[in-house]
Enzyme design. Structure first.
Site, short mmCIF file in Angstrom:
data_model
loop_
_atom_site.label_atom_id
_atom_site.label_comp_id
_atom_site.label_asym_id
_atom_site.label_seq_id
_atom_site.Cartn_x
_atom_site.Cartn_y
_atom_site.Cartn_z
N GLY A 1 0.82 -1.20 0.00
CA GLY A 1 0.00 0.00 0.00
C GLY A 1 0.86 1.26 0.00
N ARG B 1 13.52 9.74 -3.15
CA ARG B 1 14.42 10.87 -3.42
C ARG B 1 15.71 10.74 -2.62
NH1 ARG B 1 15.37 15.65 -0.66
NH2 ARG B 1 15.97 17.48 -1.96
N ARG C 1 19.43 10.31 -4.37
CA ARG C 1 20.43 11.37 -4.24
C ARG C 1 21.60 10.95 -3.35
NH1 ARG C 1 17.69 17.27 -5.18
NH2 ARG C 1 16.72 16.66 -7.16
N ARG D 1 0.74 -5.44 -5.96
CA ARG D 1 0.88 -6.67 -5.19
C ARG D 1 1.08 -7.83 -6.16
NH1 ARG D 1 -0.44 -5.03 -0.10
NH2 ARG D 1 -1.93 -3.30 0.07
N SER D 2 1.90 -8.79 -5.79
CA SER D 2 2.23 -9.88 -6.71
C SER D 2 2.20 -11.23 -6.00
CB SER D 2 3.62 -9.65 -7.32
OG SER D 2 4.01 -10.75 -8.12
N ASP E 1 5.29 -4.99 6.05
CA ASP E 1 5.84 -6.30 6.41
C ASP E 1 5.83 -7.28 5.25
OD1 ASP E 1 3.11 -6.59 6.40
OD2 ASP E 1 2.98 -7.62 8.31
N THR F 1 4.42 2.60 5.61
CA THR F 1 3.02 2.16 5.73
C THR F 1 2.31 3.08 6.71
OG1 THR F 1 1.55 0.43 6.58
CG2 THR F 1 3.79 0.42 7.41
N ILE F 2 1.08 3.46 6.40
CA ILE F 2 0.34 4.32 7.32
C ILE F 2 -0.07 3.57 8.58
CG2 ILE F 2 -0.53 5.72 5.41
CD1 ILE F 2 -3.30 4.42 5.90
N ASP F 3 -0.01 2.24 8.56
CA ASP F 3 -0.50 1.44 9.69
C ASP F 3 0.38 1.51 10.93
OD1 ASP F 3 -2.48 0.63 7.92
OD2 ASP F 3 -1.40 -1.19 7.33
N ASP G 1 2.69 -0.49 11.84
CA ASP G 1 2.62 -1.82 12.44
C ASP G 1 3.91 -2.63 12.27
OD1 ASP G 1 2.43 -2.17 9.71
OD2 ASP G 1 0.74 -3.57 9.78
N ARG H 1 -5.36 -1.71 9.21
CA ARG H 1 -5.34 -3.17 9.03
C ARG H 1 -5.55 -3.84 10.38
NH1 ARG H 1 -0.52 -6.21 5.79
NH2 ARG H 1 0.54 -5.48 7.66
N GLU I 1 -14.93 9.75 22.63
CA GLU I 1 -15.51 9.14 23.84
C GLU I 1 -15.09 7.68 23.99
OE1 GLU I 1 -17.03 12.84 23.74
OE2 GLU I 1 -17.13 11.48 22.04
N LYS J 1 -24.77 15.93 27.65
CA LYS J 1 -23.90 15.90 26.48
C LYS J 1 -24.74 15.65 25.23
CE LYS J 1 -19.57 13.76 24.91
NZ LYS J 1 -18.86 15.04 24.78
#
Length: 319
Positions: free
Chosen positions: A11, A21, A25, A72-73, A103, A125-127, A129, A171, A187, A213
């Site tokens: 991903g 980059r 470089r 992905r492969s 991973d 990865t944004i996860d 993890d 994930r 909350e 609330k």
């Protein structure tokens, strides 16, 4: 070592371009030839490999996604696929490869290293993890995207006196949900590692309602389940008007934050330094703001853990 390659896999994550980059470089600074592999391991097997120059990575540090593309492969998971990749690299004369991804991407790097082709993993990865690093490239940007979105949702939740269940990515890890929940004053935060019981969530909502609330925010990690289903349960149990938002792939896009740009630059450069020593099968990371590296096989044996003190704090602050 005279020629190295770089690819992005799995991903996409904001900051991958900054890492590419840095690799290009830093390699050229050390008078190496550097080649970009397009479309991940799939492109590696197909020989979709092109030499990169300084200008190849100009004006990309601020761009999200990856200029090398990703795919992905399933074939690469086989011994035959891995051998095809090695043959393509030998054809060009590559002597090392830097893999930017999660991973699954690291498992590919591990396999290639075992076949005698040194690889270095850079966690993208944004996860968040990946064991062995406090943060992965893309996590900070994705987190800020979520925080901004939830701030906007809270405005409308207040206006209409509603409860909102917001599903975020991650994930099987709850880092994005936990950090966003704490930053947004949610909350309740539902994460795979320590899921709060439904009864506890309902009790908290009713306590809030009893003290006047008018709205509530529940952050749910995708690894827990469907926010749509959870929202229906909340509305049925509490009779509170409930809405659901699934943030989806907006979390992966956008210009990387300053932190992710700097992190990617540091890790990408370190990966080149390690390859120059002739080492392979390593992963770079950041721990206590120091750039470190670990044996990639050992990292893949470890289990990702979450900061439970943060989880406890979120519960204490959301009473």
């Amino acid at each position: 070592m005279k020629k190295i390659g770089v690819l992005t896999s799995g991903g996409d994550a904001p900051g991958m371009n900054a890492a590419v980059r840095a690799v290009v470089r830093k390699a050229i600074y050390h008078e190496l030839e550097v080649y970009g592999v397009y479309n991940g391991y799939e492109g590696l097997m197909e020989g979709n490999i092109k030499r990169m120059e300084l200008g190849s990575v100009g004006d990309i540090i601020q761009r999200g996604g990856t200029i090398l593309y990703s795919a992905r492969s399933e074939e690469f998971k086989t011994d035959e696929g891995q051998q095809r990749a090695v043959e393509q690299m030998r054809k060009i004369g590559l002597e090392g490869l830097i893999v930017i991804g999660g991973d699954g991407s690291f498992r590919g790097a591990e396999k290639l290293t075992q076949k005698g082709f040194p690889c270095i993993g850079v966690p993208g990865t944004i996860d968040n993890d990946i064991p062995g690093t406090d943060y992965t490239i893309g996590f900070d940007t994705a987190l800020n995207t979520i925080v901004d979105a939830v701030d906007k949702i809270r405005d409308t939740a207040t206006s209409h006196e509603r409860t909102y269940v917001i599903e975020v990515m991650g994930r099987n890890a709850g880092d994005l949900a936990l950090w966003a929940g704490l930053a947004n004053g949610a909350e309740s935060i539902m994460i795979p590692e320590e899921t709060e019981t439904f009864e506890s969530v309902v009790a908290k909502l009713k306590r809030g309602q009893d003290r006047g609330k008018k709205h509530s925010i529940i952050i749910l990690a995708e690894g827990v389940g469907s926010a749509v289903d959870y929202g229906k349960r909340v509305e049925q149990e509490t009779s509170m008007e409930t809405r659901v938002t699934v943030l989806g792939h907006i979390q992966r896009g956008g210009s990387p934050s300053a932190y992710d740009r700097v992190l990617a630059s540091r890790l990408g450069a370190k990966a080149v330094d390690i390859l120059l020593t002739g080492a392979g099968g390593r992963m770079v990371g950041i721990q206590n703001n120091l750039v470190v590296d670990h044996d990639i096989s050992e990292v893949l044996k470890e289990k990702h853990t979450i900061n439970m003190n943060m989880y406890k704090l979120s519960n204490q602050l959301s009473i």
